[in-house]
Design a protein around this motif. Structure first.
Motif, PDB file in Angstrom:
ATOM      1  N   UNK A   1       2.313 -15.614  15.628  1.00 21.23           N
ATOM      2  CA  UNK A   1       2.414 -14.531  14.348  1.00 21.23           C
ATOM      3  C   UNK A   1       2.693 -13.122  13.891  1.00 21.23           C
ATOM      4  N   UNK A   2       2.115 -12.392  14.848  1.00 19.40           N
ATOM      5  CA  UNK A   2       3.082 -10.718  14.840  1.00 19.40           C
ATOM      6  C   UNK A   2       4.506 -10.896  14.796  1.00 19.40           C
ATOM      7  N   UNK A   3       4.966 -11.338  15.560  1.00 18.32           N
ATOM      8  CA  UNK A   3       6.654 -11.331  15.782  1.00 18.32           C
ATOM      9  C   UNK A   3       7.562 -12.422  14.255  1.00 18.32           C
ATOM     10  N   UNK A   4       6.794 -13.104  13.700  1.00 16.09           N
ATOM     11  CA  UNK A   4       6.692 -13.418  12.273  1.00 16.09           C
ATOM     12  C   UNK A   4       6.653 -12.525  10.994  1.00 16.09           C
ATOM     13  N   UNK A   5       6.288 -11.578  11.370  1.00 18.19           N
ATOM     14  CA  UNK A   5       5.820  -9.846  10.050  1.00 18.19           C
ATOM     15  C   UNK A   5       4.683  -9.786  10.403  1.00 18.19           C
ATOM     16  N   UNK A   6       3.564 -10.871  10.763  1.00 18.85           N
ATOM     17  CA  UNK A   6       2.087 -10.624  10.391  1.00 18.85           C
ATOM     18  C   UNK A   6       1.702  -8.977  10.949  1.00 18.85           C
TER      19      UNK A   6
ATOM     20  N   UNK B   1       1.491 -17.895  10.227  1.00 20.48           N
ATOM     21  CA  UNK B   1       3.083 -18.362  11.127  1.00 20.48           C
ATOM     22  C   UNK B   1       3.735 -18.998   9.930  1.00 20.48           C
ATOM     23  N   UNK B   2       3.371 -19.700   9.750  1.00 17.41           N
ATOM     24  CA  UNK B   2       3.212 -20.899   9.190  1.00 17.41           C
ATOM     25  C   UNK B   2       4.200 -20.257   7.815  1.00 17.41           C
ATOM     26  N   UNK B   3       3.163 -20.427   6.744  1.00 20.47           N
ATOM     27  CA  UNK B   3       3.674 -19.006   5.378  1.00 20.47           C
ATOM     28  C   UNK B   3       4.343 -18.258   5.808  1.00 20.47           C
ATOM     29  N   UNK B   4       4.555 -17.603   6.551  1.00 17.62           N
ATOM     30  CA  UNK B   4       5.496 -16.438   7.360  1.00 17.62           C
ATOM     31  C   UNK B   4       7.122 -16.997   7.249  1.00 17.62           C
ATOM     32  N   UNK B   5       7.192 -18.431   8.063  1.00 16.48           N
ATOM     33  CA  UNK B   5       8.084 -18.993   7.606  1.00 16.48           C
ATOM     34  C   UNK B   5       8.751 -19.186   6.753  1.00 16.48           C
TER      35      UNK B   5
END
Length: 566
Positions: free
Chosen positions: A133-138, A27-31
């Motif tokens: 995390x999935x919602x952010x693109x993982x 999540x933090x990486x994708x944000x």
């Protein structure tokens, strides 16, 4: 969680394990870097049962940065405002209240509250984080990993049990205590902290304000007894989690579930709180009493080329301070900063330095919490002794000198000190605006420094280090930026009266400051130190005030911690 077919797109990061640490990392990486190609492989279908159900308040800041705070807050978990301990020779309970740090804590720019957090049902909590995390693109794939894939000494992916392969630039082991592909063999187990935990769930439980607060303002209750110690806190309105932690040698052939029942009966406080409660399974088909090994350990291979361990896969301390999720998720935050920096191609930092800095953070933090845990078990007498040990451990985190020992313990146990010692680096190590003017591009220029609390260094003073300083290249995360910047890790070893090193203190400074520590030999006053540094750095006259403040702050911090004399 539907089964997904892995996409052929090359990955930036492959995360093995979708628990709190793995979901936080993604999540933090994708944000901070939305274009990152991140895949999580998880062997279980969520929601799934897991222990470790009470949080500490500074995890709220991690939840906010990963974008999950609002979802967790809306999940209906019981609010937790602190913890109460009935421990040691005194029969009186003593309290750790998260809000007691408000007078010391810098105001967070985002306004994230840390006066309370939650007791959580991990099946729900972990699902919220993975969904985030999935919602952010993982991409989330269900399946079990069989082995790591390596090429020329570097981890390059994994092979699944079904024979499929996933290749990535970086692979992260977030598999928890279960371990991955031989990781159990490289764990160094603490010879003293080898405990067994037995726990179960009760309906019809009670609150006592002095022990665990009320529904509206609950606290975790930690109580010592002849069998070891127990935890007691509600994970939802109809269910309380009760555990008994005992050393493995104390079982003496008894079954842990038998000791679980005997411990509750032997403890007056637990007997009152559960006097008409019923032990029930967590879910249909689950056992009434669960058992897990709570051995303290550290991984001897936290990082290697292309690979890092995070959360319980990297190390575990003890459940006594309820910091499992915090340590796993805050460590994942730092690793996410490091991976984002490497994926972004910062020419000033290489992989070995960034991953090494992350591994140092994990080891520093786990060892500090382990020392306080040792002290807790060794000195089961006075709470003030434990508070004092916590102060010693947080001294290098820039903890205010006006704070008393109980504040230090609360800071340590809530994660405040652990977070501040890393995420306020380098601008908050000594509570001074070290990077104003000359270094303002590296920190938040709006941050206001707290009033000075340490002895002021006079211009005529000639500071001298009282120990041996070791310097090496490192990196530090800049809070909220999602990136790491180059730094110099300075370890000051102070000699013990009986020989050897009594204590090691750590601080981080810009790499250009390396000459300063060789000049702290008692032969140079403040003005001389500034002139010599300016001659090396060539900052210009406009930056001289910032350099004076910086040098003064570093030296005064060293003096306050007993690492230098004026």
């Amino acid at each position: 969680m539907p089964l997904q077919t892995p996409s052929p797109t090359p990955l930036d990061v492959l995360v093995i394990g979708g628990g709190p640490a793995g979901a936080t990392l993604a999540s933090i990486l994708l944000r901070h870097r939305p274009q990152s190609r991140v895949r999580i492989v998880e062997r279980e279908t969520f929601p799934r049962f897991h222990v470790g159900e009470t949080l500490v308040s500074d995890i709220n800041l991690v939840l906010d940065e990963m974008g999950a705070y609002e979802a967790v807050a809306a999940a209906g978990f019981v609010k937790k405002y602190g913890a109460t301990f009935r421990w040691g020779l005194s029969p009186e309970p003593w309290h750790m209240i998260f809000a007691s740090l408000d007078e010391l804590r810098p105001v967070d720019a985002k306004g994230v509250q840390t006066a309370f957090t939650w007791h959580v049902d991990r099946a729900v909590y972990d699902t919220i984080l993975l969904d985030n995390a999935r919602a952010l693109g993982a991409e989330v794939v269900v399946g079990a990993v069989r082995s790591l894939l390596e090429a020329e000494g570097r981890v390059v992916g994994v092979r699944m049990e079904d024979g499929t392969e996933h290749h990535a630039r970086f692979v992260v082991d977030a598999t928890g205590q279960a371990g991955l592909c031989g990781s159990l063999a490289d764990r160094v187990v603490d010879p003293h902290l080898q405990n067994i935990a037995a726990w179960g769930y009760f309906r019809g439980f009670h609150f006592e304000p002095e022990l665990n607060g009320t529904w509206e303002s609950s606290r975790a209750f930690i109580v010592a007894h002849e069998y070891g110690w127990s935890w007691y806190f509600p994970i939802r309105p109809d269910l309380v989690s009760v555990g008994v932690v005992m050393h493995r040698d104390d079982l003496q052939g008894d079954r842990p579930d038998a000791r679980f029942a005997a411990a509750i009966q032997s403890c007056p406080e637990l007997s009152r709180l559960l006097h008409d409660a019923t032990l029930v399974p967590y879910a249909e088909g689950a056992p009434l009493v669960h058992v897990i090994r709570d051995y303290s350990y550290l991984s001897s291979s936290i990082v290697r080329p292309g690979f890092a361990r995070v959360g319980d896969a990297a190390g575990f301390v003890d459940p006594i301070l309820s910091v499992g999720c915090f340590l796993g998720q805050s460590g994942a935050r730092i690793l996410a900063y490091g991976l984002r920096t490497l994926l972004g191609g910062d020419p000033r930092l290489d992989e070995a330095t960034v991953l090494g800095a992350y591994a140092d953070h994990v080891l520093d933090t786990l060892r500090a919490f382990r020392e306080v845990t040792w002290f807790f078990y060794r000195f089961n007498e006075r709470p003030d002794a434990w508070w004092g040990e916590a102060r010693r451990q947080v001294a290098d985190a820039g903890f205010p000198s006006q704070a008393h020992d109980r504040h230090a313990f609360t800071a340590f146990a809530t994660g405040f000190a652990a977070r501040r010692s890393v995420f306020r680096e380098p601008n908050g190590m000594f509570g001074e605006p070290f990077f104003e003017d000359a270094f303002r591009r590296l920190v938040n220029p709006a941050a206001a420094p707290p009033p000075p609390s340490r002895p002021r260094l006079k211009s005529s003073d000639r500071p001298r280090l009282l120990g041996r300083a070791e310097l090496r290249a490192s990196a530090v995360p800049v809070d909220g930026s999602g990136r790491m910047i180059p730094a110099l890790r300075v370890e000051v070893h102070t000699p013990a009266a009986h020989g050897g090193d009594a204590l090691v203190r750590r601080l981080f400074v810009p790499r250009s400051m390396a000459p300063l520590f060789a000049w702290l030999d008692g032969n140079h006053d403040l003005a001389s130190l500034v002139r010599r540094l300016d001659g090396t750095l060539h900052l210009g006259i406009e930056h001289e005030p910032a350099l004076v403040r910086y040098v003064r702050g570093v030296v005064e911090g060293l003096v306050e911690r007993g690492l230098a004399e004026r």
